[in-house]
Design a protein around this motif. Structure first.
Motif, PDB file in Angstrom:
ATOM      1  N   LYS A  15       6.035  -5.969   1.965  1.00 39.45           N
ATOM      2  CA  LYS A  15       5.737  -7.257   2.608  1.00 39.45           C
ATOM      3  C   LYS A  15       6.666  -8.276   1.973  1.00 39.45           C
ATOM      4  O   LYS A  15       7.290  -7.997   0.951  1.00 39.45           O
ATOM      5  CB  LYS A  15       4.285  -7.661   2.370  1.00 39.45           C
ATOM      6  N   PRO A  16       6.744  -9.498   2.523  1.00 43.38           N
ATOM      7  CA  PRO A  16       7.677 -10.478   1.948  1.00 43.38           C
ATOM      8  C   PRO A  16       7.544 -10.696   0.443  1.00 43.38           C
ATOM      9  O   PRO A  16       8.542 -10.835  -0.243  1.00 43.38           O
ATOM     10  CB  PRO A  16       7.365 -11.755   2.733  1.00 43.38           C
ATOM     11  N   GLU A  17       6.345 -10.727  -0.092  1.00 42.06           N
ATOM     12  CA  GLU A  17       6.172 -10.883  -1.542  1.00 42.06           C
ATOM     13  C   GLU A  17       5.399  -9.701  -2.115  1.00 42.06           C
ATOM     14  O   GLU A  17       4.468  -9.873  -2.913  1.00 42.06           O
ATOM     15  CB  GLU A  17       5.470 -12.203  -1.857  1.00 42.06           C
ATOM     16  N   ASP A  18       5.802  -8.500  -1.737  1.00 41.51           N
ATOM     17  CA  ASP A  18       5.124  -7.295  -2.210  1.00 41.51           C
ATOM     18  C   ASP A  18       6.143  -6.163  -2.301  1.00 41.51           C
ATOM     19  O   ASP A  18       6.602  -5.641  -1.291  1.00 41.51           O
ATOM     20  CB  ASP A  18       4.001  -6.916  -1.243  1.00 41.51           C
ATOM     21  N   TRP A  19       6.500  -5.828  -3.520  1.00 37.92           N
ATOM     22  CA  TRP A  19       7.456  -4.757  -3.786  1.00 37.92           C
ATOM     23  C   TRP A  19       6.724  -3.597  -4.434  1.00 37.92           C
ATOM     24  O   TRP A  19       5.757  -3.794  -5.175  1.00 37.92           O
ATOM     25  CB  TRP A  19       8.559  -5.272  -4.707  1.00 37.92           C
ATOM     26  N   ARG A  20       7.184  -2.383  -4.166  1.00 34.62           N
ATOM     27  CA  ARG A  20       6.528  -1.179  -4.680  1.00 34.62           C
ATOM     28  C   ARG A  20       7.518  -0.276  -5.396  1.00 34.62           C
ATOM     29  O   ARG A  20       8.691  -0.211  -5.047  1.00 34.62           O
ATOM     30  CB  ARG A  20       5.897  -0.374  -3.540  1.00 34.62           C
ATOM     31  N   ILE A  21       6.981   0.426  -6.384  1.00 36.79           N
ATOM     32  CA  ILE A  21       7.685   1.542  -7.008  1.00 36.79           C
ATOM     33  C   ILE A  21       6.817   2.767  -6.741  1.00 36.79           C
ATOM     34  O   ILE A  21       5.609   2.744  -7.005  1.00 36.79           O
ATOM     35  CB  ILE A  21       7.922   1.329  -8.520  1.00 36.79           C
ATOM     36  N   GLN A  22       7.412   3.794  -6.177  1.00 29.94           N
ATOM     37  CA  GLN A  22       6.661   4.994  -5.839  1.00 29.94           C
ATOM     38  C   GLN A  22       7.359   6.210  -6.426  1.00 29.94           C
ATOM     39  O   GLN A  22       8.578   6.354  -6.328  1.00 29.94           O
ATOM     40  CB  GLN A  22       6.528   5.135  -4.326  1.00 29.94           C
ATOM     41  N   CYS A  23       6.575   7.081  -7.024  1.00 33.85           N
ATOM     42  CA  CYS A  23       7.105   8.310  -7.617  1.00 33.85           C
ATOM     43  C   CYS A  23       7.474   9.300  -6.516  1.00 33.85           C
ATOM     44  O   CYS A  23       6.805   9.391  -5.495  1.00 33.85           O
ATOM     45  CB  CYS A  23       6.060   8.952  -8.519  1.00 33.85           C
ATOM     46  N   VAL A  24       8.513  10.065  -6.765  1.00 36.56           N
ATOM     47  CA  VAL A  24       8.924  11.127  -5.860  1.00 36.56           C
ATOM     48  C   VAL A  24       8.195  12.409  -6.275  1.00 36.56           C
ATOM     49  O   VAL A  24       8.081  12.717  -7.458  1.00 36.56           O
ATOM     50  CB  VAL A  24      10.459  11.324  -5.921  1.00 36.56           C
ATOM     51  N   LYS A  32       2.208  16.472  -7.177  1.00 36.19           N
ATOM     52  CA  LYS A  32       2.683  16.350  -8.553  1.00 36.19           C
ATOM     53  C   LYS A  32       3.983  15.554  -8.552  1.00 36.19           C
ATOM     54  O   LYS A  32       4.916  15.861  -7.817  1.00 36.19           O
ATOM     55  CB  LYS A  32       2.908  17.735  -9.168  1.00 36.19           C
ATOM     56  N   ASN A  33       4.038  14.514  -9.396  1.00 39.70           N
ATOM     57  CA  ASN A  33       5.215  13.646  -9.464  1.00 39.70           C
ATOM     58  C   ASN A  33       6.297  14.249 -10.344  1.00 39.70           C
ATOM     59  O   ASN A  33       5.995  14.934 -11.319  1.00 39.70           O
ATOM     60  CB  ASN A  33       4.839  12.287 -10.062  1.00 39.70           C
ATOM     61  N   ARG A  34       7.541  13.937 -10.025  1.00 38.74           N
ATOM     62  CA  ARG A  34       8.629  14.323 -10.920  1.00 38.74           C
ATOM     63  C   ARG A  34       8.483  13.592 -12.248  1.00 38.74           C
ATOM     64  O   ARG A  34       8.719  14.169 -13.306  1.00 38.74           O
ATOM     65  CB  ARG A  34       9.981  13.994 -10.292  1.00 38.74           C
ATOM     66  N   LEU A  37       4.322   7.255 -13.505  1.00 40.93           N
ATOM     67  CA  LEU A  37       4.459   5.979 -14.197  1.00 40.93           C
ATOM     68  C   LEU A  37       3.753   6.063 -15.556  1.00 40.93           C
ATOM     69  O   LEU A  37       2.887   6.917 -15.755  1.00 40.93           O
ATOM     70  CB  LEU A  37       3.889   4.856 -13.328  1.00 40.93           C
ATOM     71  N   PRO A  38       4.112   5.217 -16.513  1.00 39.00           N
ATOM     72  CA  PRO A  38       3.566   5.314 -17.875  1.00 39.00           C
ATOM     73  C   PRO A  38       2.035   5.342 -17.932  1.00 39.00           C
ATOM     74  O   PRO A  38       1.356   4.567 -17.246  1.00 39.00           O
ATOM     75  CB  PRO A  38       4.118   4.068 -18.562  1.00 39.00           C
ATOM     76  N   ALA A  39       1.509   6.213 -18.760  1.00 38.54           N
ATOM     77  CA  ALA A  39       0.061   6.412 -18.876  1.00 38.54           C
ATOM     78  C   ALA A  39      -0.686   5.122 -19.204  1.00 38.54           C
ATOM     79  O   ALA A  39      -1.783   4.889 -18.696  1.00 38.54           O
ATOM     80  CB  ALA A  39      -0.231   7.485 -19.927  1.00 38.54           C
ATOM     81  N   ALA A  40      -0.106   4.273 -20.027  1.00 30.85           N
ATOM     82  CA  ALA A  40      -0.768   3.020 -20.407  1.00 30.85           C
ATOM     83  C   ALA A  40      -0.964   2.081 -19.221  1.00 30.85           C
ATOM     84  O   ALA A  40      -1.817   1.191 -19.266  1.00 30.85           O
ATOM     85  CB  ALA A  40       0.034   2.318 -21.498  1.00 30.85           C
ATOM     86  N   PHE A  66       1.056   7.244  -9.247  1.00 33.79           N
ATOM     87  CA  PHE A  66       2.109   7.592  -8.292  1.00 33.79           C
ATOM     88  C   PHE A  66       2.734   6.373  -7.624  1.00 33.79           C
ATOM     89  O   PHE A  66       3.800   6.479  -7.014  1.00 33.79           O
ATOM     90  CB  PHE A  66       1.594   8.562  -7.223  1.00 33.79           C
ATOM     91  N   ILE A  67       2.095   5.198  -7.750  1.00 34.84           N
ATOM     92  CA  ILE A  67       2.619   3.988  -7.119  1.00 34.84           C
ATOM     93  C   ILE A  67       2.175   2.763  -7.901  1.00 34.84           C
ATOM     94  O   ILE A  67       1.115   2.769  -8.537  1.00 34.84           O
ATOM     95  CB  ILE A  67       2.155   3.894  -5.637  1.00 34.84           C
ATOM     96  N   GLY A  68       3.028   1.741  -7.868  1.00 32.78           N
ATOM     97  CA  GLY A  68       2.701   0.470  -8.499  1.00 32.78           C
ATOM     98  C   GLY A  68       3.361  -0.644  -7.721  1.00 32.78           C
ATOM     99  O   GLY A  68       4.150  -0.393  -6.811  1.00 32.78           O
ATOM    100  N   GLY A  69       3.040  -1.876  -8.090  1.00 31.40           N
ATOM    101  CA  GLY A  69       3.610  -2.978  -7.347  1.00 31.40           C
ATOM    102  C   GLY A  69       3.794  -4.239  -8.164  1.00 31.40           C
ATOM    103  O   GLY A  69       3.219  -4.402  -9.238  1.00 31.40           O
ATOM    104  N   ALA A  70       4.617  -5.127  -7.619  1.00 36.56           N
ATOM    105  CA  ALA A  70       4.859  -6.454  -8.174  1.00 36.56           C
ATOM    106  C   ALA A  70       5.229  -7.369  -7.013  1.00 36.56           C
ATOM    107  O   ALA A  70       5.520  -6.902  -5.906  1.00 36.56           O
ATOM    108  CB  ALA A  70       5.980  -6.423  -9.206  1.00 36.56           C
ATOM    109  N   LYS A  71       5.240  -8.662  -7.275  1.00 36.04           N
ATOM    110  CA  LYS A  71       5.542  -9.624  -6.223  1.00 36.04           C
ATOM    111  C   LYS A  71       7.036  -9.830  -6.011  1.00 36.04           C
ATOM    112  O   LYS A  71       7.436 -10.391  -5.001  1.00 36.04           O
ATOM    113  CB  LYS A  71       4.873 -10.957  -6.525  1.00 36.04           C
TER     114      LYS A  71
END
Length: 85
Positions: A15-24, A32-34, A37-40, A66-71
């Protein structure tokens, strides 16, 4: 097992102010992810995630990592850099 040169994460704007990082995934159809994202970060949201990462606009990391986000693109790219460490 990771092979040098494999793509581990995909970064995209959802979305305009919604970026994602997604594991392959390790393979097609796999959950199962390659590289997860960090356990913490798993299951952490908003201000608590900002405190962990040192960023200011993180929104979430899924409990399964498997996925995370930021603005912003800058923050999600920094999350990717930090996840590779």
């Amino acid at each position: 097992m990771q092979i040098e040169g494999q793509i581990l994460y995909v970064v995209y704007q959802s979305k305009p102010e919604d970026w994602r990082i997604q594991c392959v995934s390790e393979s097609e159809g796999s959950f199962k992810n390659r590289k997860t994202l960090p356990a913490a970060w798993l299951g952490v949201r908003d201000q608590a995630l900002n405190e962990l990462t040192g960023l200011t606009d993180c929104t979430f990391v899924h409990a399964n990592g498997f996925i995370g986000g930021a603005k912003s693109e800058a923050s999600v790219m920094k999350m990717a850099e930090m996840a590779l460490q």
